[in-house]
Write a protein that holds these residues in place. Structure first.
Motif: not given
Length: 136
Positions: A24-34
């Motif tokens: 969740n941190s990667v998705v939330l803070f990196s802007g990755r959607e996939m």
């Protein structure tokens, strides 16, 4: 056996929780959607296994037939071996001498801090309990 199973479940659930938090941190803070599904699965299973062995291996410290130095050595070497097999296999640590030595150094420092903290915590608890027994 009951303690082993209980700790196994706690470790597996804790490892899964850490995997969810990191994802969740990667998705939330990196802007990755996939996310790469295979990479997610590999890292999640690694986190789960890591959580399992970090909660099961402290059982060495409950073996009263071993001295504290033996318990610590068994625990340390078991955790180091399992962690580095996992970390190299998954790719958390690059397979180079420099990265191995750096990670090992950080591991030893972290292990020493945690071991010392737990040692003084349980020593303080024993002193408190002994003082209460003396007061009876």
């Amino acid at each position: 056996m009951k303690t082993l199973l209980y700790r196994s479940f706690i470790g597996i659930f804790f490892g899964a929780f850490i995997a969810v938090i990191l994802t969740n941190s990667v998705v939330l803070f990196s802007g990755r959607e996939m996310l790469d599904g295979q990479l997610f699965l590999k890292n999640s299973l690694g986190s789960i296994f890591c959580g399992w062995f970090f909660t099961v291996t402290p059982l060495f410290f409950e073996n009263v037939n071993l001295r504290l130095s033996q318990q610590t050595a068994l625990h340390f070497f078991t955790v180091v071996i399992l962690y580095f097999i996992l970390a190299f296999g998954i790719g958390w640590v690059p397979f180079t001498v420099k990265s191995f030595l750096l990670t090992l150094g950080l591991f030893i420092v972290s292990y020493s801090v945690f071991w010392t903290s737990f040692y003084f915590y349980f020593k303080k608890q024993a002193e408190r309990l002994n003082a209460e027994l003396q007061g009876l």
